[in-house]
Scaffold this active site. Structure first.
Site, PDB file in Angstrom:
ATOM      1  CG  PHE A 187      16.766 -14.923  -4.015  1.00  0.00           C
ATOM      2  CD1 PHE A 187      15.958 -15.572  -3.097  1.00  0.00           C
ATOM      3  CD2 PHE A 187      17.416 -13.762  -3.632  1.00  0.00           C
ATOM      4  CE1 PHE A 187      15.790 -15.074  -1.821  1.00  0.00           C
ATOM      5  CE2 PHE A 187      17.258 -13.250  -2.353  1.00  0.00           C
ATOM      6  CZ  PHE A 187      16.445 -13.909  -1.449  1.00  0.00           C
ATOM      7  CB  CYS A 188      15.641 -19.629  -8.232  1.00  0.00           C
ATOM      8  SG  CYS A 188      15.372 -20.687  -9.657  1.00  0.00           S
ATOM      9  N   PRO A 189      17.938 -18.321 -10.381  1.00  0.00           N
ATOM     10  CG  PRO A 189      18.728 -18.270 -12.620  1.00  0.00           C
ATOM     11  CD  PRO A 189      17.973 -17.445 -11.572  1.00  0.00           C
TER      12      PRO A 189
END
Length: 83
Positions: free
Chosen positions: A21-23
């Protein structure tokens, strides 16, 4: 969401960021483009919906060409040409 099928370029390299997941996907992408030659086509496979925003912006800001993108359910695929 229904599948969006596109003609996809042949990739020289593949970066699988599924489950991240981000980042993290963009951080991995940043490191990967440093390791491959200019003009190479990189396919990125992701499951994070935020990549729909992050990867096009990454390409725009760093000058890479986003050749294609595809959505298949919860799987996102991108092809970029490094510059």
């Amino acid at each position: 969401m229904e599948k969006q099928q596109v003609d996809t370029p042949e990739a020289d390299e593949v970066l699988d960021t599924c489950g991240l997941f981000c980042p993290e996907p963009v951080m991995m992408l940043h490191n990967k483009v440093r390791d491959i030659p200019v003009g190479a086509v990189l396919e990125i496979i992701a499951t994070d919906p935020a990549t729909q925003r992050d990867i096009p912006k990454f390409c725009h800001f760093l000058g890479h060409e986003l050749l294609a993108q595809e959505v298949d359910g919860k799987l996102f695929r991108y092809w970029l040409k490094t510059s």
